[in-house]
Scaffold this motif. Structure first.
Motif, PDB file in Angstrom:
ATOM      1  N   CYS A 144       0.816  -1.226   0.000  1.00  0.00           N
ATOM      2  CA  CYS A 144       0.000   0.000   0.000  1.00  0.00           C
ATOM      3  C   CYS A 144       0.844   1.268   0.000  1.00  0.00           C
ATOM      4  N   ASN A 145       1.998   1.245  -0.664  1.00  0.00           N
ATOM      5  CA  ASN A 145       2.776   2.477  -0.718  1.00  0.00           C
ATOM      6  C   ASN A 145       2.220   3.410  -1.793  1.00  0.00           C
ATOM      7  N   LEU A 146       2.752   4.610  -1.840  1.00  0.00           N
ATOM      8  CA  LEU A 146       2.197   5.626  -2.742  1.00  0.00           C
ATOM      9  C   LEU A 146       2.312   5.214  -4.200  1.00  0.00           C
ATOM     10  N   GLU A 147       3.461   4.614  -4.567  1.00  0.00           N
ATOM     11  CA  GLU A 147       3.690   4.251  -5.963  1.00  0.00           C
ATOM     12  C   GLU A 147       2.789   3.103  -6.417  1.00  0.00           C
ATOM     13  N   LYS A 148       2.351   2.279  -5.496  1.00  0.00           N
ATOM     14  CA  LYS A 148       1.472   1.151  -5.836  1.00  0.00           C
ATOM     15  C   LYS A 148      -0.004   1.531  -5.809  1.00  0.00           C
ATOM     16  N   GLY A 149      -0.309   2.762  -5.378  1.00  0.00           N
ATOM     17  CA  GLY A 149      -1.690   3.209  -5.404  1.00  0.00           C
ATOM     18  C   GLY A 149      -2.360   3.299  -4.058  1.00  0.00           C
TER      19      GLY A 149
ATOM     20  N   LEU B  39      -6.449  -4.941  -7.146  1.00  0.00           N
ATOM     21  CA  LEU B  39      -6.122  -3.631  -7.699  1.00  0.00           C
ATOM     22  C   LEU B  39      -4.616  -3.514  -7.906  1.00  0.00           C
ATOM     23  N   MET B  40      -4.220  -2.969  -9.060  1.00  0.00           N
ATOM     24  CA  MET B  40      -2.807  -2.686  -9.328  1.00  0.00           C
ATOM     25  C   MET B  40      -2.680  -1.312  -9.987  1.00  0.00           C
ATOM     26  N   PRO B  41      -3.071  -0.240  -9.275  1.00  0.00           N
ATOM     27  CA  PRO B  41      -2.966   1.119  -9.840  1.00  0.00           C
ATOM     28  C   PRO B  41      -1.559   1.696  -9.648  1.00  0.00           C
ATOM     29  N   SER B  42      -0.553   0.960 -10.083  1.00  0.00           N
ATOM     30  CA  SER B  42       0.841   1.332  -9.858  1.00  0.00           C
ATOM     31  C   SER B  42       1.298   2.388 -10.859  1.00  0.00           C
ATOM     32  N   SER B  43       2.095   3.329 -10.390  1.00  0.00           N
ATOM     33  CA  SER B  43       2.663   4.312 -11.304  1.00  0.00           C
ATOM     34  C   SER B  43       3.771   3.695 -12.159  1.00  0.00           C
ATOM     35  N   TYR B  44       4.367   2.594 -11.660  1.00  0.00           N
ATOM     36  CA  TYR B  44       5.415   1.896 -12.431  1.00  0.00           C
ATOM     37  C   TYR B  44       5.382   0.407 -12.081  1.00  0.00           C
TER      38      TYR B  44
ATOM     39  N   ILE C 163      -7.600  -5.089 -11.921  1.00  0.00           N
ATOM     40  CA  ILE C 163      -7.803  -3.733 -12.442  1.00  0.00           C
ATOM     41  C   ILE C 163      -6.477  -3.003 -12.284  1.00  0.00           C
ATOM     42  N   ALA C 164      -5.917  -2.506 -13.377  1.00  0.00           N
ATOM     43  CA  ALA C 164      -4.545  -2.014 -13.336  1.00  0.00           C
ATOM     44  C   ALA C 164      -4.386  -0.723 -14.122  1.00  0.00           C
ATOM     45  N   HIS C 165      -3.389   0.057 -13.695  1.00  0.00           N
ATOM     46  CA  HIS C 165      -2.952   1.202 -14.493  1.00  0.00           C
ATOM     47  C   HIS C 165      -2.145   0.671 -15.678  1.00  0.00           C
ATOM     48  N   PRO C 166      -2.342   1.218 -16.884  1.00  0.00           N
ATOM     49  CA  PRO C 166      -1.698   0.642 -18.068  1.00  0.00           C
ATOM     50  C   PRO C 166      -0.214   0.999 -18.215  1.00  0.00           C
ATOM     51  N   THR C 167       0.616   0.532 -17.292  1.00  0.00           N
ATOM     52  CA  THR C 167       2.057   0.643 -17.512  1.00  0.00           C
ATOM     53  C   THR C 167       2.445  -0.349 -18.610  1.00  0.00           C
ATOM     54  N   PRO C 168       3.562  -0.123 -19.300  1.00  0.00           N
ATOM     55  CA  PRO C 168       3.960  -1.086 -20.334  1.00  0.00           C
ATOM     56  C   PRO C 168       4.110  -2.505 -19.791  1.00  0.00           C
ATOM     57  N   GLY C 169       4.661  -2.639 -18.576  1.00  0.00           N
ATOM     58  CA  GLY C 169       4.834  -3.965 -17.996  1.00  0.00           C
ATOM     59  C   GLY C 169       3.525  -4.654 -17.708  1.00  0.00           C
ATOM     60  N   LEU C 170       2.567  -3.930 -17.130  1.00  0.00           N
ATOM     61  CA  LEU C 170       1.272  -4.523 -16.815  1.00  0.00           C
ATOM     62  C   LEU C 170       0.481  -4.850 -18.083  1.00  0.00           C
TER      63      LEU C 170
END
Length: 309
Positions: free
Chosen positions: A152-157, A214-219, A237-244
């Protein structure tokens, strides 16, 4: 990722040892799936182990020191790359990396762009792509009823997770404390907080209680947690990073991390529409099957054995 790769080498009949470079409470050597683990407090002769080794494998902040020792003893060096941050590439751009292991196709392309600006002699002599190995049988379970965020850190959402929990007080959320970063752990009646969970306990303690991940990660260079969840048909449900985008592929439900309304809409759709949930779950299981790691691990073992020869 690295543990599964080393375990594959053990299964091929190789002797594998891991020397830890960070402090832990462990004071004696121990065995983990056939891999000998040497804690920092156990022994201080890592250089002697490298001198006797056939191949040296390193990653992250240990690459400069391990690379220097491998170079000094004339041992082939394999570097496992977990991200596309410039230090990861710079640390192996010394002309003495025998093997670079990238965890995704997009990371391999990013490395190609990086090394294009340097003389050919500094790039790794060989390269392979090994996606973080997930054996579905080790994670497959019956999904639970919670909406979950792992780390639950900031970068992971973490902030978005808190906002969603406040918006949907009737929905049960599960927050898994991460091993790094500032943790955002909402003190709300509909949020259960679980301390950091070891990988071998994720099936029972996390995925068996999760209905939506949930995977709303910035990276994310890949997104292993999402692949683990898909083994049980859990929608991600994820943020569309290239890796994800590469790891989840058509099984992922992609929503920008800044779009709280979008996340809320998708969560409610999955929780309240059984037909839609079954469709997304079916795609997740199919993608999990596509990501069977057997071929990637064979490629990895063949590459290491070639270095030893």
């Amino acid at each position: 990722m690295v543990h599964s790769m080393l375990r594959a080498l053990v299964q091929r009949g190789h002797e594998v040892s891991v020397w830890l470079s960070r402090y832990t409470d462990d004071r004696t050597d121990y065995d983990l799936d056939g891999v000998q683990v040497v804690p920092l407090q156990s022994r201080l002769d890592a250089a002697s182990a490298i001198r006797k080794a056939d191949v040296v494998v390193s990653h992250l902040e240990n690459v400069p020191s391990a690379g220097a020792l491998a170079r000094g003893y004339g041992k082939p060096l394999a570097v496992v790359c977990h991200n596309t941050h410039l230090p990861s590439f710079r640390q192996m751009a010394a002309g003495d990396t025998a093997l670079a292991v990238y965890n995704s196709q997009w990371m391999a392309r990013e490395a190609e762009l990086f090394f294009a600006e340097y003389p050919k002699g500094v790039r790794p002599r060989s390269e392979v792509i090994v996606r973080p190995p997930v054996f579905a049988d080790e994670y497959r379970t019956k999904p639970g009823d919670k909406v979950t965020l792992i780390n639950c850190n900031l970068e992971k959402g973490g902030r978005l997770f808190e906002k969603l929990a406040r918006r949907m007080p009737e929905v049960e959320f599960l927050a898994v404390r991460g091993a790094y970063g500032e943790q955002v752990l909402p003190d709300l009646p509909n949020v259960e907080i679980v301390d950091h969970v070891c990988g071998h306990e994720m099936r029972e303690r996390v995925y068996s209680r999760t209905k939506v991940l949930l995977m709303p990660s910035s990276y994310e260079s890949w997104g292993r947690a999402g692949v683990e969840a898909m083994a049980s048909g859990i929608p991600v449900i994820a943020h569309p990073t290239p890796g994800l985008c590469e790891s989840l592929s058509e099984a992922g439900v992609f929503v920008d991390l800044h779009d709280a309304d979008g996340y809320e809409t998708v969560i409610r759709k999955l929780l309240n529409d059984p037909v839609e949930y079954r469709l997304v779950s079916k795609r997740a299981k199919a993608r999990s099957a596509e990501l069977d790691p057997t071929a990637d691990l064979d490629t990895w073992c063949d590459a290491v054995e070639a270095l030893a020869r």
